[in-house]
Write a protein that holds these residues in place. Sequence first.
Motif, mmCIF file in Angstrom:
data_model
loop_
_atom_site.group_PDB
_atom_site.id
_atom_site.type_symbol
_atom_site.label_atom_id
_atom_site.label_comp_id
_atom_site.label_asym_id
_atom_site.label_seq_id
_atom_site.Cartn_x
_atom_site.Cartn_y
_atom_site.Cartn_z
ATOM 1 N N GLY A 32 0.813 -1.218 0.000
ATOM 2 C CA GLY A 32 0.000 0.000 0.000
ATOM 3 C C GLY A 32 0.846 1.266 0.000
ATOM 4 O O GLY A 32 0.314 2.354 -0.182
ATOM 5 N N LEU A 33 2.146 1.127 0.222
ATOM 6 C CA LEU A 33 3.047 2.270 0.094
ATOM 7 C C LEU A 33 3.185 2.557 -1.401
ATOM 8 O O LEU A 33 3.546 1.663 -2.169
ATOM 9 C CB LEU A 33 4.412 1.935 0.709
ATOM 10 C CG LEU A 33 5.437 3.056 0.766
ATOM 11 C CD1 LEU A 33 4.956 4.198 1.658
ATOM 12 C CD2 LEU A 33 6.772 2.512 1.256
ATOM 13 N N PRO A 34 2.860 3.780 -1.842
ATOM 14 C CA PRO A 34 2.876 4.057 -3.283
ATOM 15 C C PRO A 34 4.202 3.674 -3.948
ATOM 16 O O PRO A 34 5.277 3.930 -3.404
ATOM 17 C CB PRO A 34 2.639 5.568 -3.348
ATOM 18 C CG PRO A 34 1.902 5.887 -2.085
ATOM 19 C CD PRO A 34 2.475 4.958 -1.057
ATOM 20 N N HIS A 35 4.104 3.067 -5.116
ATOM 21 C CA HIS A 35 5.298 2.620 -5.837
ATOM 22 C C HIS A 35 6.210 3.789 -6.174
ATOM 23 O O HIS A 35 7.445 3.652 -6.099
ATOM 24 C CB HIS A 35 4.921 1.845 -7.087
ATOM 25 C CG HIS A 35 4.243 0.550 -6.783
ATOM 26 N ND1 HIS A 35 3.722 -0.261 -7.749
ATOM 27 C CD2 HIS A 35 4.000 -0.096 -5.612
ATOM 28 C CE1 HIS A 35 3.173 -1.327 -7.200
ATOM 29 N NE2 HIS A 35 3.328 -1.239 -5.903
ATOM 30 N N ALA A 36 5.641 4.927 -6.547
ATOM 31 C CA ALA A 36 6.475 6.101 -6.856
ATOM 32 C C ALA A 36 7.287 6.505 -5.633
ATOM 33 O O ALA A 36 8.478 6.824 -5.744
ATOM 34 C CB ALA A 36 5.607 7.258 -7.348
ATOM 35 N N GLN A 38 8.202 4.534 -3.181
ATOM 36 C CA GLN A 38 9.233 3.517 -2.985
ATOM 37 C C GLN A 38 10.431 3.793 -3.888
ATOM 38 O O GLN A 38 11.586 3.705 -3.446
ATOM 39 C CB GLN A 38 8.666 2.123 -3.265
ATOM 40 C CG GLN A 38 7.636 1.682 -2.227
ATOM 41 C CD GLN A 38 7.178 0.263 -2.442
ATOM 42 O OE1 GLN A 38 7.973 -0.617 -2.725
ATOM 43 N NE2 GLN A 38 5.883 0.027 -2.285
ATOM 44 N N ASN A 39 10.172 4.134 -5.137
ATOM 45 C CA ASN A 39 11.273 4.421 -6.064
ATOM 46 C C ASN A 39 12.088 5.632 -5.616
ATOM 47 O O ASN A 39 13.319 5.618 -5.668
ATOM 48 C CB ASN A 39 10.740 4.637 -7.475
ATOM 49 C CG ASN A 39 10.264 3.361 -8.120
ATOM 50 O OD1 ASN A 39 10.758 2.280 -7.826
ATOM 51 N ND2 ASN A 39 9.300 3.479 -9.004
ATOM 52 N N LEU A 40 11.414 6.676 -5.151
ATOM 53 C CA LEU A 40 12.111 7.874 -4.688
ATOM 54 C C LEU A 40 12.970 7.567 -3.470
ATOM 55 O O LEU A 40 14.110 8.029 -3.360
ATOM 56 C CB LEU A 40 11.108 8.983 -4.357
ATOM 57 C CG LEU A 40 10.264 9.515 -5.512
ATOM 58 C CD1 LEU A 40 9.201 10.475 -4.992
ATOM 59 C CD2 LEU A 40 11.135 10.171 -6.571
ATOM 60 N N VAL A 41 12.439 6.780 -2.553
ATOM 61 C CA VAL A 41 13.162 6.402 -1.335
ATOM 62 C C VAL A 41 14.420 5.601 -1.683
ATOM 63 O O VAL A 41 15.511 5.874 -1.157
ATOM 64 C CB VAL A 41 12.233 5.610 -0.386
ATOM 65 C CG1 VAL A 41 13.011 4.843 0.677
ATOM 66 C CG2 VAL A 41 11.212 6.556 0.254
ATOM 67 N N MET A 42 14.275 4.623 -2.570
ATOM 68 C CA MET A 42 15.436 3.810 -2.935
ATOM 69 C C MET A 42 16.498 4.653 -3.635
ATOM 70 O O MET A 42 17.697 4.488 -3.383
ATOM 71 C CB MET A 42 15.011 2.621 -3.789
ATOM 72 C CG MET A 42 14.215 1.593 -3.010
ATOM 73 S SD MET A 42 13.856 0.085 -3.944
ATOM 74 C CE MET A 42 12.645 0.681 -5.116
ATOM 75 N N LEU A 43 16.064 5.574 -4.475
ATOM 76 C CA LEU A 43 17.007 6.442 -5.163
ATOM 77 C C LEU A 43 17.712 7.367 -4.180
ATOM 78 O O LEU A 43 18.934 7.519 -4.222
ATOM 79 C CB LEU A 43 16.296 7.240 -6.255
ATOM 80 C CG LEU A 43 17.161 8.196 -7.070
ATOM 81 C CD1 LEU A 43 18.349 7.485 -7.716
ATOM 82 C CD2 LEU A 43 16.301 8.890 -8.126
ATOM 83 N N ARG A 44 16.969 7.972 -3.264
ATOM 84 C CA ARG A 44 17.582 8.931 -2.324
ATOM 85 C C ARG A 44 18.579 8.240 -1.403
ATOM 86 O O ARG A 44 19.687 8.754 -1.182
ATOM 87 C CB ARG A 44 16.509 9.662 -1.501
ATOM 88 C CG ARG A 44 17.101 10.731 -0.609
ATOM 89 C CD ARG A 44 17.763 11.830 -1.422
ATOM 90 N NE ARG A 44 18.530 12.736 -0.583
ATOM 91 C CZ ARG A 44 19.825 13.014 -0.777
ATOM 92 N NH1 ARG A 44 20.494 12.490 -1.787
ATOM 93 N NH2 ARG A 44 20.443 13.849 0.026
ATOM 94 N N ALA A 45 18.233 7.107 -0.838
ATOM 95 C CA ALA A 45 19.175 6.398 0.032
ATOM 96 C C ALA A 45 20.428 6.012 -0.753
ATOM 97 O O ALA A 45 21.554 6.144 -0.251
ATOM 98 C CB ALA A 45 18.518 5.161 0.635
ATOM 99 N N SER A 46 20.248 5.572 -1.986
ATOM 100 C CA SER A 46 21.389 5.182 -2.821
ATOM 101 C C SER A 46 22.284 6.372 -3.120
ATOM 102 O O SER A 46 23.517 6.239 -3.165
ATOM 103 C CB SER A 46 20.893 4.537 -4.115
ATOM 104 O OG SER A 46 20.136 3.372 -3.834
ATOM 105 N N GLN A 47 21.696 7.548 -3.317
ATOM 106 C CA GLN A 47 22.488 8.761 -3.529
ATOM 107 C C GLN A 47 23.316 9.083 -2.289
ATOM 108 O O GLN A 47 24.511 9.367 -2.383
ATOM 109 C CB GLN A 47 21.578 9.946 -3.859
ATOM 110 C CG GLN A 47 20.915 9.870 -5.204
ATOM 111 C CD GLN A 47 19.853 10.945 -5.386
ATOM 112 O OE1 GLN A 47 19.296 11.471 -4.413
ATOM 113 N NE2 GLN A 47 19.557 11.277 -6.633
ATOM 114 N N ILE A 48 22.675 9.030 -1.133
ATOM 115 C CA ILE A 48 23.370 9.335 0.122
ATOM 116 C C ILE A 48 24.539 8.379 0.335
ATOM 117 O O ILE A 48 25.626 8.783 0.750
ATOM 118 C CB ILE A 48 22.395 9.259 1.319
ATOM 119 C CG1 ILE A 48 21.375 10.401 1.244
ATOM 120 C CG2 ILE A 48 23.164 9.294 2.652
ATOM 121 C CD1 ILE A 48 20.189 10.229 2.170
#
Length: 163
Positions: A32-36, A38-48
């Motif tokens: 139920g967590l929006p897929h968009a 989820q994608n933003l979260v994975m990208l931001r953590a990977s950037q950090i």
Amino acid sequence: MMEPRIDVMQNELGVKLAKRMYAIHGLLQQSGLPHATQNLVMLRASQINGCGNCIDIHSKEAAAAGETTTRLNLVAGWRHSIVFTEEEQAALALTEEATRLADASEGVSDETWARASKYYDENQLVALVTLIAMINATNRMAVTLNQLGGSYEPGLMEAAINS
């Protein structure tokens, strides 16, 4: 340029672990967590975490899922942009604090948790925290094993896991 240290997908144990980690990803897709988000979260953590391989994967998978170039380009500067919803900003704030635990004496602040709790129900919060933990683990594995970014094509991860 340094070569990858181990190709996880060519290692028997690596393949087993990758499949189990990907199974968690599948559960999160149903949370139920929006897929968009989820994608933003994975990208931001990977950037950090400076994980070129994961930045490559998650930016390209997000684009293939319909994410705009503008939003992808602004993830690192989300606080100073107008393209993210308040809900997404809350998730990105939680992502940053949970990813940078060693940098903050209090870890995730009550203010950031309250902000996320305003927009996400308990199941979504569990999914969000799990997603942040999993992408941080993946980033650490990929950086340690020197998995390089730049050659990923959307769908390759799913195909490799399901082969």
